[in-house]
Design an enzyme around this catalytic site. Structure first.
Site, PDB file in Angstrom:
ATOM      1  N   HIS A 133      -3.622  -5.205   0.710  1.00 21.23           N
ATOM      2  CA  HIS A 133      -3.059  -5.524   2.017  1.00 21.23           C
ATOM      3  C   HIS A 133      -2.999  -7.038   2.235  1.00 21.23           C
ATOM      4  CE1 HIS A 133      -2.521  -1.612   3.979  1.00 21.23           C
ATOM      5  NE2 HIS A 133      -3.508  -1.211   3.189  1.00 21.23           N
ATOM      6  N   CYS A 145       0.843  -1.194   0.000  1.00 15.79           N
ATOM      7  CA  CYS A 145       0.000   0.000   0.000  1.00 15.79           C
ATOM      8  C   CYS A 145       0.881   1.249   0.000  1.00 15.79           C
ATOM      9  CB  CYS A 145      -0.992  -0.032   1.164  1.00 15.79           C
ATOM     10  SG  CYS A 145      -2.399   1.075   0.881  1.00 15.79           S
ATOM     11  N   GLU A 205      -1.180  -8.720   4.174  1.00 15.52           N
ATOM     12  CA  GLU A 205      -1.006  -9.098   5.586  1.00 15.52           C
ATOM     13  C   GLU A 205      -2.352  -9.285   6.274  1.00 15.52           C
ATOM     14  OE1 GLU A 205      -0.831  -6.118   4.471  1.00 15.52           O
ATOM     15  OE2 GLU A 205      -1.736  -4.734   5.908  1.00 15.52           O
TER      16      GLU A 205
END
Ligand code: MN
Length: 247
Positions: A222, A112, A224
């Site tokens: 994202h 990001c 994660e």
């Protein structure tokens, strides 16, 4: 690396809490690196970037996390009112680390804001605001009421390279991702290629266009946040850690 898990440096953000200034990062980044076999090392912002850069070889890889916008002055523009969440010390820290890591061939994964930092560090430019620059684009911002792992749109993989390898998917695959950004890469940096786009054309990933040995990859979504529910996304962290171990 001295025989243990590769050390993955993660620069921190600053935030003014109710009580005091804090440095921090979402725990999901740390968890994903750990799951991939790396040892996260959290670095506070440091205006003495020369000292940071001089010590960069203590680490094996670099993870640039999400956050506020990079000041547009760092890519030759004037920051408009669209620029949000400025953290100048973090900009300076991350841009210096990214440039030094690129010069040394140290693996970099940008997520990001991190993809945007990677772009700027390597000489590219950003859309300061996707909606302002590309009125036909869909809304890539986080939607109220949706979980952070909500799959907002797909990205099409455009090449056989670092991203496709990390996800274990071929060129041409459409991969569902979450989306929580209002900026995106405009002009990719020299030496980089667009690795993925959203259906509306917004650039969702850039990667080094080399012989595949050097590793620098930036993704706009994202991963994660997706790792717990969409396990294939851990591949982005696994390949970062593997490349970092192999330096
Ligand atoms: Mn998006």
């Amino acid at each position: 690396m001295l025989g243990g898990a590769p050390l993955i440096a993660i620069p921190l953000a600053s935030a003014s809490g109710e009580a005091a200034l804090r440095h921090g990062i979402n725990a999901a980044y740390v968890a994903a690196v750990q799951m991939a076999g790396g040892l996260p090392v959290l670095l506070p912002p440091n205006d003495d970037t020369a000292d940071l850069v001089a010590r960069l070889d203590a680490f094996d890889g670099l993870l640039l996390a999400g956050g506020g916008d990079v000041l547009a002055e760092f890519y030759g523009q004037t920051s408009t009112t669209h620029i949000q969440g400025v953290d100048r010390a973090r900009d300076l820290t991350e841009l210096a680390l990214a440039q030094a890591a690129l010069a040394r061939g140290m693996p970099i994964l940008g997520i990001c804001r991190g993809a945007q930092v990677l772009c700027v560090a390597a000489g590219g430019t950003l859309h300061q605001d996707v909606q302002a620059a590309l009125p036909q684009a869909s809304d890539h911002r986080h939607r109220a009421g949706h979980a952070r792992d909500f799959l907002a749109h797909t990205v099409g993989l455009l090449r056989t390279g670092l991203l496709a390898q990390s996800l274990g998917r071929p060129r041409g695959a459409e991969v569902p991702v979450n989306s929580s950004h209002h900026q995106a890469v405009d002009t990719p940096p020299p030496g980089f290629e667009v690795a993925a786009r959203a259906p509306d054309g917004v650039i969702e990933a850039i990667e080094l266009n080399g012989d595949g040995r050097a590793y620098a990859l930036g993704v706009q979504w994202h991963p994660e946040e997706l790792v717990p529910t969409h396990r294939a996304m851990v591949g982005l962290f696994t390949v970062l850690v593997q490349r970092s171990a192999g330096r």
